[in-house]
Design an enzyme around this catalytic site. Structure first.
Site, PDB file in Angstrom:
ATOM      1  N   GLU A  48      36.659  47.683  38.663  1.00 37.29           N
ATOM      2  CA  GLU A  48      35.925  47.238  39.852  1.00 37.29           C
ATOM      3  C   GLU A  48      35.400  48.399  40.683  1.00 37.29           C
ATOM      4  OE1 GLU A  48      38.843  46.047  38.905  1.00 37.29           O
ATOM      5  OE2 GLU A  48      38.691  43.855  38.775  1.00 37.29           O
ATOM      6  N   PHE A  67      50.398  34.824  44.363  1.00 36.51           N
ATOM      7  CA  PHE A  67      50.022  35.682  43.244  1.00 36.51           C
ATOM      8  C   PHE A  67      48.613  36.239  43.464  1.00 36.51           C
ATOM      9  CE2 PHE A  67      48.070  36.086  38.949  1.00 36.51           C
ATOM     10  CZ  PHE A  67      48.792  37.194  38.549  1.00 36.51           C
ATOM     11  N   GLN A  68      48.476  37.537  43.375  1.00 32.72           N
ATOM     12  CA  GLN A  68      47.205  38.245  43.540  1.00 32.72           C
ATOM     13  C   GLN A  68      46.548  38.007  44.887  1.00 32.72           C
ATOM     14  OE1 GLN A  68      44.847  37.572  39.918  1.00 32.72           O
ATOM     15  NE2 GLN A  68      45.790  39.434  39.105  1.00 32.72           N
ATOM     16  N   LYS A  89      39.574  30.244  46.618  1.00 30.87           N
ATOM     17  CA  LYS A  89      39.221  29.485  45.421  1.00 30.87           C
ATOM     18  C   LYS A  89      38.929  28.013  45.743  1.00 30.87           C
ATOM     19  CE  LYS A  89      40.591  29.199  40.581  1.00 30.87           C
ATOM     20  NZ  LYS A  89      41.604  29.594  39.587  1.00 30.87           N
ATOM     21  N   MET A 141      36.066  72.724  42.461  1.00 30.52           N
ATOM     22  CA  MET A 141      35.861  72.924  43.889  1.00 30.52           C
ATOM     23  C   MET A 141      37.187  73.238  44.584  1.00 30.52           C
ATOM     24  SD  MET A 141      33.598  73.256  46.075  1.00 30.52           S
ATOM     25  CE  MET A 141      32.039  72.394  46.136  1.00 30.52           C
TER      26      MET A 141
END
Ligand code: TPP
Lengths: 585, 195
Positions: free
Chosen positions: A70, A132-133, A182, A492
Site C-alpha cells: 500500500e 480484527f484489522q 464495511k 547520504m
C-alpha cells in the site's frame, strides 16, 4: 494495457454511452463519485473491509492497478497527481492496509500533492472495539491530510468522497482521506453523489488585493538586486508560462526551490537553477545577496533557507501564496500577496511600473555561474561517477522526460545534473524525504503520462525499500528505466557521518545488497550492470530501447559526495564546495 | 576552477532574527510571548476537538486553556483558546486554525473581552459557616454539602479564582476542578457577523 477491474463484460464496450445504472449500495455511490470526478486510475490492494468497494469497481471503467504494497499505492497516486495535476486515488483495506498508506499520505501532505485515499474500515458496530484489522484511521491521518472523513452513512458516503475529491484539488492541493466502514459501503442506498464541491467553510482566495500588488510591484521595480524564487506552487498553479513571461519581460534572474524544479527552464539565460542545501553555488549566492525577492508558491522549508536568520537578509520579501498560513510562517513577508500564482503573476505583470535597473546584478550572477560551475572529477581510472551517468542520460532524452527518484545522494545528483526545462517532469519526495518513493512513483508517473519517457534514479537503499513494486511495472508492462546509483551504502547518511561524525559509519554501509540486474530479471524485467565509463551510453540506450521495465545497476564510486552543500541550519552564501570548506564554515 | 572560498565571498549586510524578520543588525530583537484569547466557531461534530487540539500540540503552541461548548445554533460549537506565544506564533495559530475544514471562523478577542472561568472546590465540612463566609467574599456559593465536605462554586476571572482557591486552602481542599476561560467580545460584535 492496465488491469481492468472487469473480466469480460456482458455488454459490448463499443456501444454508445448509456446512462449509468442507478446506484444501489454505498460502495456503488463511492465509485460513482470517483467517476463523476473523472478518475481514470486507482492504485490499491484488496482486503476484507474494502471488498465491497472493489466489488463495485468491477462494473466500472476506472482502471485499477494492484500494487505490491500500500505504501506504493499512495506514492503512485501521489506521482500521478504531480504529473497530471489532478488528484491521484489510492485504496487500502482497514488496519494494516490503511497504516501502510500513511507514509505516502504524509509525503503528499508535505509536498502539497493532490491525493485521495479511500480506506476500508470495520463495520460501524465494531468501531472502537479493537475488532480484527481495526485502527483509528481518521485519528492517525487527521494531522497529515487536509481533512479525513469518517463515512457514517450509506446515503451520504458518495458525497463524502465527492467532497474529499474537490478538497484535495482546491487551493493549495493536498491529500484527503475517506474511511469507509464495511456496513456503510455494503448498505443499500439510492442516493447518487452530488457534484464534487469543497465544504462551505473552505475558502480559496483567487486574486491578490490590487493595492498590495501595486506596492509589491513598485518595490520589485526599485530593486537593484532582484530575484524570483519559484517554488512547487508555481507548477501546481500551472503558472510556469506566466512566470516565464514575467521574468523575461522584466529580466529578473530566476531561482527555483527543489520542488520548483521545472517551473522555469534551466537552460534559460536568466535561470540560476535551484537553491538550498545542495543547490547551485550561484543560486545560493544570489539568494544570499538579493535585495528584493519575489517568492512564489514556496513555504521556505529549512532545506531551502538554511538558518532563517541568515536567509536573504538584505531582501524585502514579496511572498505570493494561495495558503495564507504560509505567509510569514518561516520568513517574514514584507509584501504578502495571497492568491493563485498564475493570477497574481498576471496582476504583477500589469502593475510593474518598469523593469528593475539590474544590469550589474545580472552580470554579477553570471560571474557566479562562471565561478561555481556544477562540476565533478572524471578521470578514467576512477570508479564511475554518478553525475556522469545522470548527465549522459539527460543528454539523450527528450525535454519532457519525467525523472523520479528515491531519497539520498542519488536524488541530489539527479536534480543537479539533469537539465529540467518543463514543469511536471521532476517527481521526487521533498518535504518528507521518503526513501522508497522512486519505484512506485515511476509507476504512477508512467500511467499518468504513457507517451512520455520515464526514468527513475534510485539509491540501493531506497530501491530495496520498495523493490517489490517492480512486479507491478512488469505486470503492467510499463516502459520505465530504473537506474540504481549503487554505492553499497545509504550514501547520504555516510556522507554526514564522514563530515560531521568523524567518519564513524554506523549502519550506513550495505556491502550485502543483492545484484540488482539479477533481481530485475527475477521479476521479469531487463537487468543491466554498469561498472565503468566504457559502456555507459550503450547501456543507457539498450535500457531505453527495451519496451518494458529495465533496471541498470550502476556501480558508482562509493566515496563520491554531494556538493555544493549548505550545512543544516547554515548560511546559504557560505556553501561548501568540498570537504575542506566544511571545516571553514 | 572553483570560485572564492566561503570567507572570501560577497556577503550581505542585513540580518534576520530567528523568526525570519529583518532586524537592525546592531540590535537583538525577538518578540516576547503574550497571552491571546482566540475564539473559534466550529462545526459541532465528533473529532473537532481532537483536530483542534492536535493542531496545537503538533505545532508546539503552548495552550493555557481550551474550552468548548454548544452555541444557539445546534450545528455549531464555540471554542475559547488561551495561548501564550510571541506575535508571529499567535498569527500562525489563527491561520492554521482557519485552515481546518470544520472551523467556521476564528478571531482573537481584544484585551477587554469578558472572560470567565468556573471552579468547583470541595473542602472539609468541619466549619461550614467559615466556608460560606469565604465563598461570599468571592461571590461563590455552596452547591453541595455533607457532614464531611462542602463543595463551592466560583466563577470569575482566572485571578479571582486563583485567589479564592488560595483562601480555601485553610479548609483542607480535597478536590478542585476548573474549566478554563470562556470569553466573549464586549459590545455588539459577534463572531458570526465579523470574521
Ligand atoms: C524511509 C526513510 N528512512 C530513512 C531515511 C534517512 N535517510 C535519508 S537519505 C538516506 C540514505 C539513502 O540511501 P540510498 O537510497 O542508498 O541513496 P544514496 O544516498 O546512497 O544515494 C537515509 C537512510 C529516509 N530519508 N527515509
Amino acid at each position: 494495457m492496465s488491469e481492468r477491474a472487469s473480466v469480460p463484460k456482458e455488454e459490448d464496450d463499443t456501444e454508445p454511452e448509456t446512462e449509468p445504472e442507478p446506484v444501489t449500495t454505498g460502495a456503488q455511490s463511492v465509485i460513482r463519485a470517483l467517476e463523476n470526478a473523472g478518475t481514470d486510475y486507482v492504485f490499491g490492494v484488496q482486503g476484507g473491509a474494502i471488498m465491497p468497494v472493489y466489488d463495485a469497481l468491477y462494473d466500472s471503467d476506472i482502471n485499477h492497478v494492484t500494487m505490491a504494497h500500500e505504501q506504493g499505492a499512495s506514492h503512485a497516486a501521489d506521482a500521478y497527481g504531480i504529473v497530471t495535476g489532478d488528484p491521484g486515488v489510492c485504496f487500502a483495506t482497514s488496519g494494516p492496509g490503511a497504516t501502510n498508506l500513511v507514509t505516502g499520505i504524509a509525503d503528499a501532505n508535505m509536498d502539497s500533492d493532490p491525493v485521495i485515499a479511500l480506506t476500508g474500515q470495520v463495520p460501524t458496530e465494531f468501531v472502537g472495539n479493537d475488532a480484527f484489522q481495526e485502527t483509528d484511521t481518521v485519528g492517525i491521518t487527521q494531522p497529515i491530510t487536509k481533512e479525513s472523513y469518517f463515512a457514517a452513512d450509506s446515503d451520504t458516503v458518495g458525497d463524502d468522497v465527492s467532497e474529499a475529491f474537490a478538497l484535495a484539488d482546491a487551493g493549495r492541493q493536498g491529500p484527503t482521506l475517506v474511511d469507509l466502514p464495511k456496513d456503510v459501503t455494503q448498505g443499500e442506498t439510492e442516493v447518487e453523489p452530488g457534484t464534487p464541491e469543497t465544504p462551505e467553510t473552505y475558502e480559496v482566495p483567487e486574486e491578490a488585493d490590487d493595492e498590495n500588488v501595486q506596492e509589491a510591484a513598485e518595490a520589485l521595480a526599485a530593486a537593484d538586486r532582484p530575484v524570483i524564487l519559484s517554488g512547487g506552487g508555481v507548477i501546481k498553479a500551472n503558472a510556469s508560462s506566466a512566470l516565464r513571461e514575467f521574468a523575461t519581460e522584466y529580466e529578473i534572474p530566476v531561482i527555483t526551490t527543489m520542488p520548483g524544479i521545472g517551473s522555469f527552464p534551466e537552460d534559460h539565460e536568466l535561470s540560476l537553477e535551484w537553491a538550498g542545501m545542495h543547490g547551485t553555488g550561484y543560486a545560493n549566492m544570489a539568494i544570499s545577496n538579493t535585495d528584493c525577492m519575489l517568492a512564489i508558491g514556496t513555504r521556505f522549508d529549512d532545506r531551502l533557507t538554511g538558518g532563517v536568520d541568515s536567509f536573504a537578509p538584505d531582501a524585502e520579501v514579496i511572498h505570493v501564496d494561495i495558503d495564507p498560513a504560509e505567509i510569514s510562517k518561516n520568513v517574514y513577508a514584507d509584501y504578502p500577496l495571497i492568491g493563485d500564482a498564475r493570477n497574481v503573476l498576471r496582476q504583477l505583470f500589469d502593475a510593474m511600473p518598469r523593469a528593475p535597473d539590474a544590469d550589474e546584478w545580472r552580470d554579477q550572477c553570471q560571474t557566479w555561474k562562471d565561478e561555481y560551475p556544477m562540476e565533478y572529477d572524471t578521470p578514467d581510472d576512477e570508479p564511475l561517477k554518478p553525475q556522469y551517468v545522470v548527465e549522459r542520460f539527460s543528454d539523450v532524452t527528450p525535454d519532457d522526460t519525467i525523472v523520479c527518484t528515491g531519497v539520498g545522494q542519488h536524488q541530489m545528483w539527479a536534480s543537479q545534473f539533469w537539465e529540467y526545462t518543463e514543469p511536471r517532469t521532476w517527481v521526487s519526495s521533498h518535504g518528507l524525504g521518503t526513501m522508497g518513493y522512486g519505484v512506485p512513483a515511476a509507476i504512477g508517473a508512467k500511467l499518468a503520462a504513457p507517451d512520455q519517457e520515464v526514468v527513475c534514479f534510485d539509491g540501493d537503499g531506497s530501491f530495496l525499500m520498495t523493490v517489490q513494486g517492480l512486479s507491478v511495472a512488469v505486470r503492467e508492462q510499463l516502459d520505465i528505466t530504473y537506474v540504481v546509483l549503487n554505492n553499497e551504502a545509504v550514501g547520504m547518511v555516510r556522507q554526514w557521518q564522514d563530515g560531521f561524525y568523524e567518519g564513524r559509519r554506523m549502519a550506513s554501509e550495505y556491502p550485502w545488497i543483492p545484484q540488482f540486474d539479477k533481481l530485475a530479471e527475477a521479476f521479469g524485467a531487463r537487468g543491466f550492470t554498469l561498472e565503468s565509463y566504457e559502456n555507459v551510453e550503450e547501456t543507457i540506450q539498450e535500457a531505453r530501447d527495451y519496451d518494458g521495465p529495465s533496471v541498470i545497476d550502476a556501480h558508482i564510486d562509493p566515496g563520491e559526495n554531494v556538493f555544493p552543500m549548505v550545512p543544516s541550519g547554515g548560511d546559504n552564501g557560505l556553501f561548501a564546495l568540498n570537504e575542506d570548506h566544511l571545516d571553514m564554515i | 576552477m572553483p570560485g572564492p572560498a566561503p570567507d572570501e565571498r560577497m556577503r550581505p549586510k542585513g540580518r534576520r532574527n530567528t523568526q525570519g524578520i529583518r532586524v537592525d543588525p546592531e540590535a537583538e530583537v525577538t518578540h516576547e510571548p503574550r497571552q491571546a484569547v482566540l475564539s473559534a466557531l466550529v462545526k459541532h461534530r465528533p473529532g473537532v476537538l481532537s483536530e483542534v487540539s492536535a493542531l496545537f500540540s503538533r505545532r508546539q503552541f503552548n495552550i493555557e486553556s481550551l474550552t468548548v461548548g454548544p452555541t444557539v445554533d445546534e450545528d455549531t460549537a464555540r471554542m475559547t483558546i488561551l495561548i501564550e506565544e510571541p506575535d508571529p506564533g499567535i498569527d500562525q495559530a489563527k491561520k492554521q486554525l482557519r485552515k481546518l475544514v470544520p472551523v467556521i471562523s476564528v478571531r482573537e478577542l481584544e484585551g477587554e473581552a469578558v472572560r470567565r472561568e468556573l471552579a468547583l472546590v470541595k473542602v472539609s465540612g468541619e466549619k461550614p459557616d467559615d466556608v460560606n463566609a469565604v465563598a461570599d467574599m468571592y461571590n461563590g456559593q455552596a452547591v453541595d454539602a455533607s457532614t464531611d465536605s462542602v463543595t463551592v462554586e466560583i466563577t470569575g476571572s482566572k485571578q479571582k479564582i486563583d485567589a479564592a482557591i488560595e483562601a480555601f486552602k485553610q479548609f483542607d481542599v480535597q478536590e478542585i476542578v476548573r474549566t478554563g476561560a470562556a470569553a466573549l467580545e464586549r459590545g455588539p460584535k459577534t463572531l458570526e457577523k465579523d470574521v
